[in-house]
Design an enzyme around this catalytic site. Structure first.
Site, short mmCIF file in Angstrom:
data_model
loop_
_atom_site.label_atom_id
_atom_site.label_comp_id
_atom_site.label_asym_id
_atom_site.label_seq_id
_atom_site.Cartn_x
_atom_site.Cartn_y
_atom_site.Cartn_z
N ASP A 142 -7.66 -1.98 -0.33
CA ASP A 142 -6.56 -2.81 0.09
C ASP A 142 -7.48 -4.19 0.34
OD1 ASP A 142 -5.04 -4.56 1.88
OD2 ASP A 142 -3.98 -2.78 2.52
N ASP B 179 -9.98 -0.52 4.04
CA ASP B 179 -8.62 -1.21 4.56
C ASP B 179 -9.06 -1.39 5.87
OD1 ASP B 179 -5.86 -1.81 5.39
OD2 ASP B 179 -5.24 -0.13 4.05
N ASP C 127 -7.05 -6.74 2.17
CA ASP C 127 -7.14 -6.92 3.65
C ASP C 127 -8.43 -6.48 4.28
OD1 ASP C 127 -6.47 -4.57 4.81
OD2 ASP C 127 -4.38 -5.21 5.13
N HIS D 48 -6.69 -1.55 8.11
CA HIS D 48 -5.63 -0.58 8.96
C HIS D 48 -5.89 1.02 8.40
CE1 HIS D 48 -4.09 -4.50 8.07
NE2 HIS D 48 -3.66 -4.41 9.30
N HIS E 149 4.36 1.01 4.27
CA HIS E 149 2.98 0.65 3.80
C HIS E 149 1.80 1.24 4.71
CE1 HIS E 149 2.04 -3.85 5.15
NE2 HIS E 149 2.64 -3.05 6.15
N HIS F 172 1.03 -1.12 0.23
CA HIS F 172 0.09 -0.04 -0.06
C HIS F 172 0.76 1.22 0.06
CE1 HIS F 172 -4.55 0.90 1.13
NE2 HIS F 172 -4.14 1.64 -0.04
N ASP G 48 -3.26 3.05 7.98
CA ASP G 48 -1.98 3.39 7.37
C ASP G 48 -1.88 4.74 7.38
OD1 ASP G 48 -2.05 0.92 6.06
OD2 ASP G 48 -2.80 1.67 4.16
N GLU H 17 -2.11 -5.10 -1.97
CA GLU H 17 -1.75 -6.06 -1.03
C GLU H 17 -2.17 -7.59 -1.47
OE1 GLU H 17 0.05 -5.59 1.75
OE2 GLU H 17 0.21 -3.28 1.80
#
Length: 303
Positions: free
Chosen positions: A230, A127, A232, A129, A144, A104, A131, A275
């Protein structure tokens, strides 16, 4: 919200970078997504497309780590600069950028290229996360996990470049959806930002439709609206091949609905998918899902 369907040709560009991640393998993501039939699916949707290949990227074995608080930053930034130049060229030709990662950290290049043509815009960040770490707050030093903070101009002078002006993203037009793992520094920063954030707990309570409508309203506006997907954000049961899986993500159908709502809103002007890690995948399932979600975001429907 809502406007006519985007009919611009799609220009695909890959950034096969994994220096920003903690695990190796996401550098093979662009190839895996292409192998899963991306161009064929886009053509089935009636979109003309051109694949520009991948920008040049270094490999860890031949690269100096640099400072541990922002590992491989110089090489990552050089890759992002190359990507920014390609994205700028795509924009200037009137096509829609579709960027394939890679980890990312490449988002800084995508957003930098967009902003160099259009000025600061909005970003929908799908995402697990945030980031939003910075070198001084990151527990790992993995870049990332810093890309959104960097694009907001909050990562410090080491993220500056002649290829972009920071902030590349309007701080008042950031929406995060699907978040379920944040570091302390990211939580602290989010309390200061005017970001629209929907954690998975929020989505459990409100539903994907409400979350996406509010998020898309929040990022709409001048400049550009970029969607950064992303993989994930999807639960590992449906997307096992990602670099940093976190249980409790969007289900297969929730992810499709989120992307279908993006298409219905008609505000997305660029898209990236990052990712995908084929080493951790099962029969390329995550890459195939990535292709399906791209199609949904571009208007594919069951009927």
């Amino acid at each position: 919200m809502g406007r006519q369907v985007d009919t611009r040709p799609i220009a695909i560009v890959g950034a096969s970078l994994d220096l920003g991640a903690g695990l190796r393998g996401v550098d093979m993501g662009p190839s895996a997504i292409r192998y899963a039939g991306l161009e064929t699916r886009l053509t089935e949707l009636g979109r003309s497309c051109i694949d520009l290949g991948n920008v040049e990227t270094p490999v860890a074995e031949a690269t100096h780590v640099g400072d541990e608080d922002a590992r491989f930053l110089d090489e990552i930034k050089a890759t992002c600069e190359r990507l920014a130049r390609v994205v700028r060229q795509i924009e200037e030709r009137g096509a829609m950028p579709l960027v394939l990662g890679g980890d990312h950290s490449i988002a800084l290049g995508t957003l930098g290229g967009l902003s160099s043509v259009r000025g600061a815009g909005g970003v929908l960040w799908l995402d697990a996360h945030g980031d939003l770490n910075r070198p001084e707050t990151s527990p790992s030093g993995n870049v990332h996990g810093m890309s959104l903070a960097a694009a907001l101009g909050l990562g410090g002078p080491r993220f500056e470049s002649r290829e972009w002006t920071l902030p590349a993203v309007d701080p008042g037009r950031v929406a995060l959806v699907g978040v379920r793992q944040l570091d302390d520094g990211e939580r602290s920063l989010l309390r200061q930002l005017k970001a629209c954030v929907f954690t998975m707990s929020d989505i459990d309570r409100l539903g994907v439709e409400k979350a996406m409508h509010d998020a898309l309203d929040h990022v709409a506006g001048p400049g550009f609206v970029h969607v950064s997907l992303d993989m994930d954000v999807v639960d590992p049961e449906a997307a096992p091949g990602v670099g940093t899986p976190v249980r409790g993500g969007l289900s297969y159908r929730e992810a499709h609905l989120a992307c279908e709502l993006i298409a219905e809103a008609g505000v997305m002007e660029s898209l990236e998918v990052v990712e995908v890690n084929p080493i951790l995948d099962r029969e390329n399932a995550t890459a195939r899902l990535a292709v399906e979600l791209v199609a949904s975001a571009l208007g594919a429907r069951i009927l």
